[in-house]
Design an enzyme around this catalytic site. Structure first.
Site, short mmCIF file in Angstrom:
data_model
loop_
_atom_site.label_atom_id
_atom_site.label_comp_id
_atom_site.label_asym_id
_atom_site.label_seq_id
_atom_site.Cartn_x
_atom_site.Cartn_y
_atom_site.Cartn_z
N LYS A 99 0.86 -1.19 0.00
CA LYS A 99 0.00 0.00 0.00
C LYS A 99 0.89 1.23 0.00
O LYS A 99 1.90 1.29 0.70
CB LYS A 99 -0.93 0.00 1.21
CG LYS A 99 -1.98 -1.11 1.13
CD LYS A 99 -3.06 -0.96 2.15
CE LYS A 99 -3.95 0.23 1.93
NZ LYS A 99 -4.76 0.22 0.72
N GLU A 127 7.96 -10.41 2.47
CA GLU A 127 9.40 -10.19 2.66
C GLU A 127 9.59 -8.71 2.96
O GLU A 127 9.86 -7.92 2.08
CB GLU A 127 10.16 -10.59 1.39
CG GLU A 127 9.87 -12.00 0.93
CD GLU A 127 9.50 -12.06 -0.55
OE1 GLU A 127 9.47 -11.01 -1.22
OE2 GLU A 127 9.22 -13.16 -1.02
#
EC number: 3.5.4.30
Length: 187
Positions: A99, A127
């Site tokens: 986001k 990750e």
């Protein structure tokens, strides 16, 4: 073709795409927001070389915890899970994107593992890395990324039919399983 909001909702409601838990309010115009889970895994700093073909070095010197939040120090890398488990049919693939509001804090959601194959089932391992010069706190349950769904032709061998589907049915942040690949490339 990228699925739009009403197509995403329709496919989830019909069970064509499975998302658990599903919150209709997380559907965006061209994606589905996904939330951070509570399981985190990271490597303890040290000098041990991680050999992707050697499971012992891949799994050595790691720590993990289940928590409601975690602080990402500058430069810190860790694996996390999504709160949502998903299941994709053999004609839908997805990509995960961070986001922008989280990226603007300096938090990267994935390094290169942003593709989710047709037939995948499980939680998604994130990750995460903090590239900010300041620590950033993230919370389990917060919207952290977005899944973009693409309709494709049906895969002849979707992920759930592959013999070597290393991450099928993962239910928490999962270390690399690269060592399960058939052969090491010739040096």
């Amino acid at each position: 073709m990228i699925l739009v909001d009403w197509q995403i909702e329709d496919r989830i409601r019909r069970g064509h795409i499975r998302v658990d838990p599903f919150e209709p309010g997380l559907i965006q115009p061209n994606s589905l927001d996904i939330r951070l889970g509570s399981h985190f895994v990271w490597y303890v700093p040290g000098e041990t070389v991680i050999d992707p073909y050697d499971s012992e070095t891949v799994c050595r010197d790691t720590e993990e915890m289940v928590a409601d939040s975690i602080v990402l120090a500058p430069g810190r890398f860790l694996l996390a899970e999504t709160l949502e488990a998903i299941e994709l049919p053999d004609d839908i693939v997805a990509s995960i994107e961070g986001k922008s509001s989280i990226a603007r804090l300096g938090v990267e959601l994935h390094q290169t593992g942003g593709w989710i194959d047709a037939g995948f089932r499980g939680t998604i391992t994130l990750e995460m890395c903090n590239v900010n010069s300041r620590p950033v706190k993230v919370y389990a349950g917060m919207p952290i990324g977005q899944l973009v769904f693409y309709r494709t032709d049906r895969a002849a061998r979707p992920y759930n039919m592959k013999q070597d589907a290393k991450y099928m049915d993962q239910q928490q942040a999962t270390l690399s399983r690269y060592h399960e690949n058939a052969r090491r490339a010739e040096e």
